[in-house]
Design a protein around this motif. Sequence first.
Motif, PDB file in Angstrom:
ATOM      1  N   LEU A 164       0.891  -1.315  -0.057  1.00  0.00           N
ATOM      2  CA  LEU A 164      -0.015  -0.206   0.074  1.00  0.00           C
ATOM      3  C   LEU A 164       0.961   1.217   0.161  1.00  0.00           C
ATOM      4  O   LEU A 164       0.576   2.362  -0.810  1.00  0.00           O
ATOM      5  N   GLU A 165       1.926   1.130   0.908  1.00  0.00           N
ATOM      6  CA  GLU A 165       2.812   2.435   0.948  1.00  0.00           C
ATOM      7  C   GLU A 165       3.496   2.711  -0.450  1.00  0.00           C
ATOM      8  O   GLU A 165       3.559   3.885  -0.967  1.00  0.00           O
ATOM      9  N   SER A 195      -6.511   5.638  -4.036  1.00  0.00           N
ATOM     10  CA  SER A 195      -7.102   4.558  -3.233  1.00  0.00           C
ATOM     11  C   SER A 195      -6.284   4.033  -2.239  1.00  0.00           C
ATOM     12  O   SER A 195      -6.721   3.871  -0.927  1.00  0.00           O
ATOM     13  N   ALA A 196      -4.855   3.808  -2.572  1.00  0.00           N
ATOM     14  CA  ALA A 196      -3.991   3.455  -1.426  1.00  0.00           C
ATOM     15  C   ALA A 196      -3.727   4.594  -0.375  1.00  0.00           C
ATOM     16  O   ALA A 196      -3.654   4.298   0.654  1.00  0.00           O
ATOM     17  N   ARG A 197      -3.690   5.761  -0.793  1.00  0.00           N
ATOM     18  CA  ARG A 197      -3.510   6.949  -0.023  1.00  0.00           C
ATOM     19  C   ARG A 197      -4.933   6.928   1.035  1.00  0.00           C
ATOM     20  O   ARG A 197      -4.688   7.422   2.173  1.00  0.00           O
ATOM     21  N   MET A 198      -5.793   6.717   0.411  1.00  0.00           N
ATOM     22  CA  MET A 198      -7.010   6.756   1.431  1.00  0.00           C
ATOM     23  C   MET A 198      -7.267   5.608   2.411  1.00  0.00           C
ATOM     24  O   MET A 198      -7.585   5.818   3.670  1.00  0.00           O
ATOM     25  N   ARG A 199      -6.588   4.559   1.906  1.00  0.00           N
ATOM     26  CA  ARG A 199      -6.585   3.317   2.835  1.00  0.00           C
ATOM     27  C   ARG A 199      -5.573   3.523   4.015  1.00  0.00           C
ATOM     28  O   ARG A 199      -5.805   3.215   4.931  1.00  0.00           O
ATOM     29  N   LEU A 200      -4.531   4.202   3.570  1.00  0.00           N
ATOM     30  CA  LEU A 200      -3.460   4.401   4.809  1.00  0.00           C
ATOM     31  C   LEU A 200      -3.886   5.482   5.491  1.00  0.00           C
ATOM     32  O   LEU A 200      -3.441   5.876   6.783  1.00  0.00           O
ATOM     33  N   ALA A 201      -4.654   6.432   5.146  1.00  0.00           N
ATOM     34  CA  ALA A 201      -5.014   7.818   5.954  1.00  0.00           C
ATOM     35  C   ALA A 201      -6.062   7.586   6.794  1.00  0.00           C
ATOM     36  O   ALA A 201      -6.800   6.333   6.786  1.00  0.00           O
ATOM     37  N   LYS A 202      -6.042   8.231   7.927  1.00  0.00           N
ATOM     38  CA  LYS A 202      -7.159   7.977   9.225  1.00  0.00           C
ATOM     39  C   LYS A 202      -8.381   8.514   8.453  1.00  0.00           C
ATOM     40  O   LYS A 202      -8.455   9.233   7.778  1.00  0.00           O
ATOM     41  N   TYR A 208      -9.462  11.127  -1.691  1.00  0.00           N
ATOM     42  CA  TYR A 208     -10.855  10.762  -2.060  1.00  0.00           C
ATOM     43  C   TYR A 208     -11.304  11.708  -3.460  1.00  0.00           C
ATOM     44  O   TYR A 208     -11.737  11.399  -4.595  1.00  0.00           O
ATOM     45  N   GLN A 209     -10.765  12.984  -3.223  1.00  0.00           N
ATOM     46  CA  GLN A 209     -11.121  14.120  -4.073  1.00  0.00           C
ATOM     47  C   GLN A 209     -10.322  13.640  -5.563  1.00  0.00           C
ATOM     48  O   GLN A 209     -10.952  13.774  -6.506  1.00  0.00           O
ATOM     49  N   GLN A 210      -9.231  13.407  -5.325  1.00  0.00           N
ATOM     50  CA  GLN A 210      -8.412  13.040  -6.475  1.00  0.00           C
ATOM     51  C   GLN A 210      -8.760  11.657  -7.296  1.00  0.00           C
ATOM     52  O   GLN A 210      -8.970  11.772  -8.538  1.00  0.00           O
ATOM     53  N   SER A 211      -9.255  10.715  -6.479  1.00  0.00           N
ATOM     54  CA  SER A 211      -9.758   9.522  -6.957  1.00  0.00           C
ATOM     55  C   SER A 211     -11.163   9.935  -7.780  1.00  0.00           C
ATOM     56  O   SER A 211     -11.371   9.548  -8.973  1.00  0.00           O
ATOM     57  N   GLU A 212     -12.007  10.782  -7.245  1.00  0.00           N
ATOM     58  CA  GLU A 212     -13.362  11.049  -7.850  1.00  0.00           C
ATOM     59  C   GLU A 212     -13.070  11.989  -9.108  1.00  0.00           C
ATOM     60  O   GLU A 212     -13.796  11.917  -9.925  1.00  0.00           O
ATOM     61  N   SER A 213     -12.151  12.816  -8.865  1.00  0.00           N
ATOM     62  CA  SER A 213     -11.926  13.932 -10.093  1.00  0.00           C
ATOM     63  C   SER A 213     -11.408  12.970 -11.184  1.00  0.00           C
ATOM     64  O   SER A 213     -11.656  13.331 -12.308  1.00  0.00           O
ATOM     65  N   GLU A 214     -10.535  11.952 -10.936  1.00  0.00           N
ATOM     66  CA  GLU A 214     -10.106  11.079 -11.958  1.00  0.00           C
ATOM     67  C   GLU A 214     -11.094  10.515 -12.751  1.00  0.00           C
ATOM     68  O   GLU A 214     -11.150  10.404 -13.890  1.00  0.00           O
ATOM     69  N   GLN A 215     -12.235   9.850 -12.133  1.00  0.00           N
ATOM     70  CA  GLN A 215     -13.225   9.117 -12.320  1.00  0.00           C
ATOM     71  C   GLN A 215     -14.200  10.232 -13.314  1.00  0.00           C
ATOM     72  O   GLN A 215     -14.581   9.649 -14.288  1.00  0.00           O
ATOM     73  N   TYR A 216     -14.406  11.362 -12.983  1.00  0.00           N
ATOM     74  CA  TYR A 216     -15.163  12.344 -13.527  1.00  0.00           C
ATOM     75  C   TYR A 216     -14.434  12.833 -14.762  1.00  0.00           C
ATOM     76  O   TYR A 216     -15.260  12.950 -15.864  1.00  0.00           O
ATOM     77  N   ASN A 217     -13.159  13.036 -14.807  1.00  0.00           N
ATOM     78  CA  ASN A 217     -12.478  13.328 -16.207  1.00  0.00           C
ATOM     79  C   ASN A 217     -12.400  12.292 -17.291  1.00  0.00           C
ATOM     80  O   ASN A 217     -12.658  12.618 -18.288  1.00  0.00           O
ATOM     81  N   GLN A 218     -12.608  11.139 -17.003  1.00  0.00           N
ATOM     82  CA  GLN A 218     -13.003   9.923 -17.558  1.00  0.00           C
ATOM     83  C   GLN A 218     -14.116  10.042 -18.378  1.00  0.00           C
ATOM     84  O   GLN A 218     -14.467   9.578 -19.467  1.00  0.00           O
ATOM     85  N   ASN A 219     -15.206  10.059 -17.345  1.00  0.00           N
ATOM     86  CA  ASN A 219     -16.620   9.913 -17.722  1.00  0.00           C
ATOM     87  C   ASN A 219     -17.415  11.245 -18.037  1.00  0.00           C
ATOM     88  O   ASN A 219     -18.214  11.223 -18.984  1.00  0.00           O
TER      89      ASN A 219
END
Length: 192
Positions: A114-115, A124-131, A141-152
């Motif tokens: 994960l690290e 998603s790895a950063r989200m799992r490592l964060a509190k 989370y913002q980065q992950s969702e923004s990437e999905q939005y930019n694709q779709n």
Amino acid sequence: MKVPLLILYALVLLKKGASKIMILNCTVCNQSYETIFPNKKYCSDVCAKHGRKNKRKEWEKDTNYNEKQRLDKMAKRHQIKEVKTAEEIERLRLKKSEIDQKHAERIKNQQIELEEMAKSGDPSARMRLAKPNSLEYWKAYQQSESEQYNQNKRFLRLINDISVLDEYFAEKVVESIKEKGYIRGHTMTIKN
């Protein structure tokens, strides 16, 4: 030629002057018999065998022998079970220890993986490592969702009515969670 012990004993008694023949009653069959031995109790070997058997039964009854034997056997079986149980407990403890060690190793390997993924930029790895609900978590989370939005570009994710495309999304979400005390997420469909 061997002479039976009984005959030798009879000869010794005869030499000592015990030539007196006695008539006694058998204690088993109550039949009369002749003997020169004053302490003889049985008329034959068959009666002697029965007499010993009956005497043994009386002794067992008087001394509670069978119950003592049963209890001794039960105690021995219980001790054997305790030993088996102790051995079984030790075997299970070792097996659990081995399983725990493998599990800890697997967790450690997953953490290292994960690290490495987080260092390479995987949100998603950063989200799992964060509190949970930390600023780091919501930035990932913002980065992950923004990437999905930019694709779709058809679906936009909102958390507590704050868009993931908002420049200060993470800070606003953390603040709204503190104020409202809950997290509500929903997806908004974008029409072209």
